[in-house]
Design a protein around this motif. Sequence first.
Motif, mmCIF file in Angstrom:
data_model
loop_
_atom_site.group_PDB
_atom_site.id
_atom_site.type_symbol
_atom_site.label_atom_id
_atom_site.label_comp_id
_atom_site.label_asym_id
_atom_site.label_seq_id
_atom_site.Cartn_x
_atom_site.Cartn_y
_atom_site.Cartn_z
ATOM 1 N N ASN A 257 0.835 -1.195 0.000
ATOM 2 C CA ASN A 257 0.000 0.000 0.000
ATOM 3 C C ASN A 257 0.873 1.249 0.000
ATOM 4 O O ASN A 257 1.681 1.444 0.898
ATOM 5 N N LEU A 258 0.706 2.081 -1.009
ATOM 6 C CA LEU A 258 1.373 3.380 -1.033
ATOM 7 C C LEU A 258 0.418 4.455 -0.537
ATOM 8 O O LEU A 258 0.750 5.208 0.370
ATOM 9 N N ILE A 259 -0.749 4.528 -1.140
ATOM 10 C CA ILE A 259 -1.799 5.434 -0.661
ATOM 11 C C ILE A 259 -3.089 4.623 -0.588
ATOM 12 O O ILE A 259 -3.741 4.383 -1.604
ATOM 13 N N ALA A 260 -3.407 4.167 0.589
ATOM 14 C CA ALA A 260 -4.609 3.359 0.839
ATOM 15 C C ALA A 260 -4.893 3.423 2.324
ATOM 16 O O ALA A 260 -4.065 3.897 3.108
ATOM 17 N N SER A 261 -6.058 2.975 2.718
ATOM 18 C CA SER A 261 -6.396 2.983 4.139
ATOM 19 C C SER A 261 -5.367 2.182 4.906
ATOM 20 O O SER A 261 -5.087 1.028 4.572
ATOM 21 N N PRO A 262 -4.761 2.772 5.944
ATOM 22 C CA PRO A 262 -3.763 2.035 6.715
ATOM 23 C C PRO A 262 -4.370 0.984 7.630
ATOM 24 O O PRO A 262 -3.648 0.189 8.223
ATOM 25 N N LEU A 263 -5.691 0.974 7.755
ATOM 26 C CA LEU A 263 -6.359 -0.019 8.596
ATOM 27 C C LEU A 263 -6.850 -1.163 7.728
ATOM 28 O O LEU A 263 -7.541 -0.949 6.725
ATOM 29 N N SER A 264 -6.513 -2.382 8.118
ATOM 30 C CA SER A 264 -6.952 -3.558 7.369
ATOM 31 C C SER A 264 -8.452 -3.774 7.557
ATOM 32 O O SER A 264 -9.051 -3.252 8.510
ATOM 33 N N PRO A 265 -9.095 -4.551 6.674
ATOM 34 C CA PRO A 265 -10.521 -4.842 6.862
ATOM 35 C C PRO A 265 -10.815 -5.473 8.217
ATOM 36 O O PRO A 265 -11.846 -5.177 8.836
ATOM 37 N N LEU A 266 -9.911 -6.331 8.717
ATOM 38 C CA LEU A 266 -10.114 -6.943 10.030
ATOM 39 C C LEU A 266 -10.047 -5.889 11.129
ATOM 40 O O LEU A 266 -10.867 -5.894 12.063
ATOM 41 N N ALA A 267 -9.092 -4.966 11.030
ATOM 42 C CA ALA A 267 -8.979 -3.902 12.031
ATOM 43 C C ALA A 267 -10.215 -3.005 12.006
ATOM 44 O O ALA A 267 -10.728 -2.610 13.062
ATOM 45 N N LEU A 268 -10.717 -2.698 10.813
ATOM 46 C CA LEU A 268 -11.923 -1.877 10.700
ATOM 47 C C LEU A 268 -13.132 -2.593 11.302
ATOM 48 O O LEU A 268 -13.969 -1.958 11.958
ATOM 49 N N ALA A 269 -13.204 -3.913 11.095
ATOM 50 C CA ALA A 269 -14.320 -4.683 11.658
ATOM 51 C C ALA A 269 -14.257 -4.683 13.184
ATOM 52 O O ALA A 269 -15.281 -4.514 13.864
ATOM 53 N N ARG A 270 -13.059 -4.868 13.734
ATOM 54 C CA ARG A 270 -12.908 -4.852 15.192
ATOM 55 C C ARG A 270 -13.233 -3.475 15.763
ATOM 56 O O ARG A 270 -13.877 -3.363 16.812
ATOM 57 N N LYS A 271 -12.794 -2.445 15.059
ATOM 58 C CA LYS A 271 -13.084 -1.077 15.509
ATOM 59 C C LYS A 271 -14.581 -0.825 15.483
ATOM 60 O O LYS A 271 -15.128 -0.181 16.386
ATOM 61 N N ASP A 272 -15.265 -1.343 14.473
ATOM 62 C CA ASP A 272 -16.713 -1.168 14.365
ATOM 63 C C ASP A 272 -17.442 -1.886 15.507
ATOM 64 O O ASP A 272 -18.398 -1.344 16.081
ATOM 65 N N ILE A 273 -16.988 -3.083 15.855
ATOM 66 C CA ILE A 273 -17.598 -3.819 16.969
ATOM 67 C C ILE A 273 -17.418 -3.048 18.265
ATOM 68 O O ILE A 273 -18.363 -2.878 19.053
ATOM 69 N N PHE A 274 -16.200 -2.563 18.486
ATOM 70 C CA PHE A 274 -15.923 -1.783 19.695
ATOM 71 C C PHE A 274 -16.792 -0.529 19.726
ATOM 72 O O PHE A 274 -17.363 -0.171 20.767
ATOM 73 N N ASP A 275 -16.895 0.170 18.589
ATOM 74 C CA ASP A 275 -17.677 1.409 18.519
ATOM 75 C C ASP A 275 -19.126 1.170 18.920
ATOM 76 O O ASP A 275 -19.685 1.916 19.733
ATOM 77 N N ARG A 276 -19.732 0.143 18.344
ATOM 78 C CA ARG A 276 -21.160 -0.080 18.601
ATOM 79 C C ARG A 276 -21.405 -0.538 20.032
ATOM 80 O O ARG A 276 -22.409 -0.155 20.651
ATOM 81 N N ALA A 277 -20.502 -1.351 20.560
ATOM 82 C CA ALA A 277 -20.635 -1.769 21.954
ATOM 83 C C ALA A 277 -20.474 -0.573 22.888
ATOM 84 O O ALA A 277 -21.247 -0.392 23.836
ATOM 85 N N PHE A 278 -19.471 0.258 22.612
ATOM 86 C CA PHE A 278 -19.233 1.444 23.434
ATOM 87 C C PHE A 278 -20.420 2.397 23.358
ATOM 88 O O PHE A 278 -20.868 2.944 24.380
ATOM 89 N N ALA A 279 -20.957 2.615 22.144
ATOM 90 C CA ALA A 279 -22.083 3.526 21.970
ATOM 91 C C ALA A 279 -23.317 3.024 22.709
ATOM 92 O O ALA A 279 -24.061 3.815 23.312
ATOM 93 N N THR A 280 -23.542 1.715 22.682
ATOM 94 C CA THR A 280 -24.696 1.148 23.383
ATOM 95 C C THR A 280 -24.597 1.390 24.877
ATOM 96 O O THR A 280 -25.559 1.849 25.524
ATOM 97 N N VAL A 281 -23.431 1.089 25.443
ATOM 98 C CA VAL A 281 -23.238 1.300 26.882
ATOM 99 C C VAL A 281 -23.356 2.784 27.220
ATOM 100 O O VAL A 281 -23.977 3.168 28.219
ATOM 101 N N ALA A 282 -22.770 3.652 26.378
ATOM 102 C CA ALA A 282 -22.808 5.094 26.639
ATOM 103 C C ALA A 282 -24.240 5.625 26.614
ATOM 104 O O ALA A 282 -24.630 6.423 27.481
ATOM 105 N N LEU A 283 -25.037 5.196 25.640
ATOM 106 C CA LEU A 283 -26.413 5.689 25.539
ATOM 107 C C LEU A 283 -27.261 5.223 26.711
ATOM 108 O O LEU A 283 -28.103 5.975 27.219
#
Length: 462
Positions: A257-283
Amino acid sequence: MPTSKTMRYRLLDVALVVTGAMVASEFCAADLAVAGARLFAASATAFSAALSLAIFPLLGVYLLRSRRVLASLTGRVLFAWFATQAFTLLVTLTIHRANPAPYIWFACWTGVTAGTLLASRVIVHAILSRTRHARSNLRRVAIVGTAEHCEQLVRKIAATPESGFNAVMTLDLNAPPANAASAIPRYNEMFAFAQHVRSENVRELWLALPISEQALISALVDEFRNDLINIRFLPDVRSLALFDGGLVDLIGVPAINLIASPLSPLALARKDIFDRAFATVALVALAPLLLVIALAIKLSSRGPVLFTQQRKGADGQVFRILKFRSMTMHTQHAGVVQQATRNDPRITAVGALLRRTSLDELPQFFNVLRGDMSVVGPRPHAIEHDALYQTIVDDYIHRYRIKPGITGWAQINGFRGETDRIEKMQGRVDHDLFYLRNWSFALDLRIVIATVKRGFKHSNAY
């Protein structure tokens, strides 16, 4: 797919979680005298053991390397364990509302297991450090590179002896001969270098060369074709790559990768899981506060409670961001967005408080649940501002490579509020790109904690 070594670590952690619960039961038998309390404890132990298998990898516990300082290693393990226990307690209290909760046992279990988890890491860290520092299994490395990139690799190897490598010589055809003060032999002629590689029984040859040096790469591969030497190509793409050029697999073909998202699809998926869990608890936790704020807005001025505006998300996709309304109703001209300024007459009394404390941003947890935003990421700007800054601010467009966030690295470093000068926006973008290059769960957690500690009040928020 976890490696066999990682799987052994996971199973060890599960065993420590269960063992900690059993030990705590011995010390806190009185707290488990009632059958309902024992059922609570059994359910909590099973849920925590299962949850640790998900949360520990999610928070990067098994990605730690022994080269990290011990404080960093233990800090991440402790956070993962306490997060696991927080979810465990929340879920178990919900399921076993009719049963008495053995809080003393739970606290004892949490403390005992925290100690054993830390002890296991300390022991492994000590064994690896002693083994590596004793140089019982170091692989000798010869590095071919140009100037700074080559020296950078030598310094990294020297700083991480536990990595298992030891740089013993370098080759740079453009460099002057090494002087007596050189830490390791440095060559600028291939024949002498090749002779030394063979005489010193070197088994690792690293080619840290630019892609343009194809002729030299081919010559080195041909020179050592009949030697039992591992030849590895570490391309120097610093002049080309916006982000660190990681190696990826595309349709079975390796690509950098020269110019591309530095986060892999797996990292993005894990970040998304964390985000939604965190948002649920926060709300859930913030529901009373959200209701109070909504009532205050409704009673203090005419208009809706929520304000929506179009923003760009990941890959430039447009979505509607949610905020608590902080201004009086006023006419907006198409294609023009007027940023709030100090002492802006449009801001209501309640709105001024919300903006100073960032409480007007809380509805964006619903955007996170919907998948439009992340908890941490580059702050989204009005589309009209995007169109302007994209043409005058360097690398502005690369902010769209991940979801925008409720808070971000730029915001906790002072780049928040009105961007009345190009320099402010360039500083914000530079911090956003730093976040993209260096993303990790540890960095996300650091930003969240910093936002809670100091982000609720800022001189630039008005």
